[in-house]
Design a protein around this motif. Structure first.
Motif, PDB file in Angstrom:
ATOM      1  N   ASP A   1       1.885   1.364  -1.579  1.00  0.00           N
ATOM      2  CA  ASP A   1       2.106   1.459  -0.049  1.00  0.00           C
ATOM      3  C   ASP A   1       0.891   0.866   0.660  1.00  0.00           C
ATOM      4  N   THR A   2      -0.295   1.415   0.274  1.00  0.00           N
ATOM      5  CA  THR A   2      -1.440   0.688   1.051  1.00  0.00           C
ATOM      6  C   THR A   2      -1.687  -0.841   0.721  1.00  0.00           C
ATOM      7  N   ALA A   3      -1.594  -1.106  -0.581  1.00  0.00           N
ATOM      8  CA  ALA A   3      -1.566  -2.621  -0.779  1.00  0.00           C
ATOM      9  C   ALA A   3      -0.542  -3.340   0.173  1.00  0.00           C
ATOM     10  N   GLU A   4       0.665  -2.778   0.137  1.00  0.00           N
ATOM     11  CA  GLU A   4       1.985  -3.364   0.675  1.00  0.00           C
ATOM     12  C   GLU A   4       1.502  -3.884   2.541  1.00  0.00           C
ATOM     13  N   ARG A   5       0.786  -2.518   2.736  1.00  0.00           N
ATOM     14  CA  ARG A   5       0.422  -2.861   4.085  1.00  0.00           C
ATOM     15  C   ARG A   5      -0.824  -3.898   4.413  1.00  0.00           C
ATOM     16  N   LEU A   6      -1.754  -3.809   3.394  1.00  0.00           N
ATOM     17  CA  LEU A   6      -2.727  -4.706   3.601  1.00  0.00           C
ATOM     18  C   LEU A   6      -2.187  -6.154   3.495  1.00  0.00           C
ATOM     19  N   VAL A   7      -1.359  -6.484   2.566  1.00  0.00           N
ATOM     20  CA  VAL A   7      -0.959  -8.006   2.283  1.00  0.00           C
ATOM     21  C   VAL A   7      -0.314  -8.374   3.427  1.00  0.00           C
ATOM     22  N   VAL A   8       0.553  -7.623   4.381  1.00  0.00           N
ATOM     23  CA  VAL A   8       1.281  -7.983   5.211  1.00  0.00           C
ATOM     24  C   VAL A   8       0.268  -7.908   6.443  1.00  0.00           C
ATOM     25  N   ASP A   9      -0.804  -7.207   6.700  1.00  0.00           N
ATOM     26  CA  ASP A   9      -1.856  -7.448   7.834  1.00  0.00           C
ATOM     27  C   ASP A   9      -2.538  -8.447   7.656  1.00  0.00           C
ATOM     28  N   VAL A  10      -3.141  -8.838   6.426  1.00  0.00           N
ATOM     29  CA  VAL A  10      -4.241  -9.640   6.215  1.00  0.00           C
ATOM     30  C   VAL A  10      -3.954 -10.756   5.307  1.00  0.00           C
ATOM     31  N   GLY A  11      -2.769 -10.806   4.954  1.00  0.00           N
ATOM     32  CA  GLY A  11      -2.628 -12.064   3.990  1.00  0.00           C
ATOM     33  C   GLY A  11      -3.035 -11.734   2.640  1.00  0.00           C
ATOM     34  N   PRO A  12      -2.415 -12.199   1.452  1.00  0.00           N
ATOM     35  CA  PRO A  12      -2.794 -11.949   0.362  1.00  0.00           C
ATOM     36  C   PRO A  12      -4.276 -12.239  -0.048  1.00  0.00           C
ATOM     37  N   ARG A  13      -4.629 -13.388   0.327  1.00  0.00           N
ATOM     38  CA  ARG A  13      -6.229 -13.776  -0.090  1.00  0.00           C
ATOM     39  C   ARG A  13      -6.941 -12.783   0.650  1.00  0.00           C
ATOM     40  N   GLY A  14      -6.692 -11.819   1.823  1.00  0.00           N
ATOM     41  CA  GLY A  14      -7.712 -11.188   2.268  1.00  0.00           C
ATOM     42  C   GLY A  14      -7.654  -9.825   1.668  1.00  0.00           C
ATOM     43  N   VAL A  15      -6.694  -9.516   0.382  1.00  0.00           N
ATOM     44  CA  VAL A  15      -7.009  -8.372  -0.299  1.00  0.00           C
ATOM     45  C   VAL A  15      -7.908  -8.367  -1.426  1.00  0.00           C
TER      46      VAL A  15
ATOM     47  N   ARG B   1     -12.322  -4.184  -3.291  1.00  0.00           N
ATOM     48  CA  ARG B   1     -12.941  -3.124  -2.397  1.00  0.00           C
ATOM     49  C   ARG B   1     -12.282  -2.923  -1.395  1.00  0.00           C
ATOM     50  N   SER B   2     -11.418  -3.708  -0.496  1.00  0.00           N
ATOM     51  CA  SER B   2     -10.947  -3.321   0.528  1.00  0.00           C
ATOM     52  C   SER B   2      -9.711  -2.566   0.388  1.00  0.00           C
ATOM     53  N   LEU B   3      -9.015  -2.741  -0.653  1.00  0.00           N
ATOM     54  CA  LEU B   3      -7.884  -2.067  -0.995  1.00  0.00           C
ATOM     55  C   LEU B   3      -8.310  -0.698  -1.442  1.00  0.00           C
ATOM     56  N   ALA B   4      -9.347  -0.440  -2.226  1.00  0.00           N
ATOM     57  CA  ALA B   4      -9.774   0.833  -2.309  1.00  0.00           C
ATOM     58  C   ALA B   4     -10.340   1.656  -1.396  1.00  0.00           C
ATOM     59  N   ALA B   5     -10.949   1.133  -0.657  1.00  0.00           N
ATOM     60  CA  ALA B   5     -11.618   1.507   0.741  1.00  0.00           C
ATOM     61  C   ALA B   5     -10.281   2.195   1.816  1.00  0.00           C
ATOM     62  N   ALA B   6      -9.298   1.309   1.589  1.00  0.00           N
ATOM     63  CA  ALA B   6      -8.253   1.553   2.504  1.00  0.00           C
ATOM     64  C   ALA B   6      -7.220   2.713   2.011  1.00  0.00           C
ATOM     65  N   ALA B   7      -7.403   3.068   0.651  1.00  0.00           N
ATOM     66  CA  ALA B   7      -6.629   3.993  -0.225  1.00  0.00           C
ATOM     67  C   ALA B   7      -7.231   5.110  -0.191  1.00  0.00           C
ATOM     68  N   GLY B   8      -8.658   4.988  -0.202  1.00  0.00           N
ATOM     69  CA  GLY B   8      -9.749   6.211  -0.170  1.00  0.00           C
ATOM     70  C   GLY B   8      -9.837   6.416  -1.539  1.00  0.00           C
ATOM     71  N   VAL B   9      -9.767   5.553  -2.642  1.00  0.00           N
ATOM     72  CA  VAL B   9     -10.234   5.757  -3.810  1.00  0.00           C
ATOM     73  C   VAL B   9     -11.105   4.863  -4.416  1.00  0.00           C
TER      74      VAL B   9
END
Length: 202
Positions: free
Chosen positions: A14-28, A31-39
């Protein structure tokens, strides 16, 4: 290290899905995904093997859920025209249930999300989804015109893929709900296209 629980993985997707929509695939990034998901970063590698595999899973999950809904709506329709209209309107119905997933499918090109790191099993699942969509188009063409040839399927592709993208992409791009006016105009356009039978191959 214990494998993360299934619901934790769903939350990560779910977090990855939101990030892809917000910043684009190349922005994910991992590190950014782990930080956003808290893992920890290692959770992503441990659970999915690579960031590419995780993003492929994000796309696969969204596309499978959408196709399930689209097929369900088409199957519930009382006649072939209504089934085609329902299949065309499915992105709007899906956006009401899963707005981020709908934005992903309508605004992010699959080629930009998937890369060479996609495992073979996921690549096979993605191909199977493409085949399911083609099978739906062929089925609708058969019900409408008792035809399964390329021109008939192309008309259905216009109705079910091209027109919804044209009518709904702007709202999805800016994160707005799809308006009833857009849905009504789409349905009107689909019905108009279906008034003319597909051309015959020479």
């Amino acid at each position: 290290m214990a494998r993360p629980r299934v619901h934790d993985l769903e939350g990560l997707l779910d977090t990855a899905e939101r990030l892809v929509v917000d910043v684009g695939p190349r922005g994910v990034t991992v590190r950014s995904l782990a930080a956003a998901a808290g893992v920890p970063n290692g959770t992503i590698y441990h659970a999915f093997g690579s960031l590419g595999a995780l993003l492929a899973r994000v796309w696969l999950r969204a596309a499978a859920d959408f196709l399930n809904l689209q097929t369900e709506l088409a199957d519930q329709a009382k006649n072939p025209v209504e089934a085609t209209v329902a299949a065309a309107d499915a992105p709007a119905a899906f956006a009401e249930r899963r707005p981020e997933a709908a934005r992903l499918l309508l605004t992010v090109k699959k080629e930009h999300l998937l890369g060479p790191q996609v495992p073979d099993d996921l690549a096979g699942d993605l191909l199977a989804l493409d085949k399911r969509l083609v099978a739906l188009l062929i089925e609708l063409a058969g019900r409408l015109w008792e035809r399964h040839d390329a021109p008939a399927v192309e008309v259905l592709t216009t109705c079910v893929v091209d027109l919804p993208t044209a009518f709904f992409r702007r709202a999805m791009t800016v994160g707005e709900p799809i308006s009833e006016d857009s849905r009504t105009r789409l349905i009107t356009a689909v019905r108009a296209v279906l008034l003319l039978p597909p051309p015959r191959k020479d």
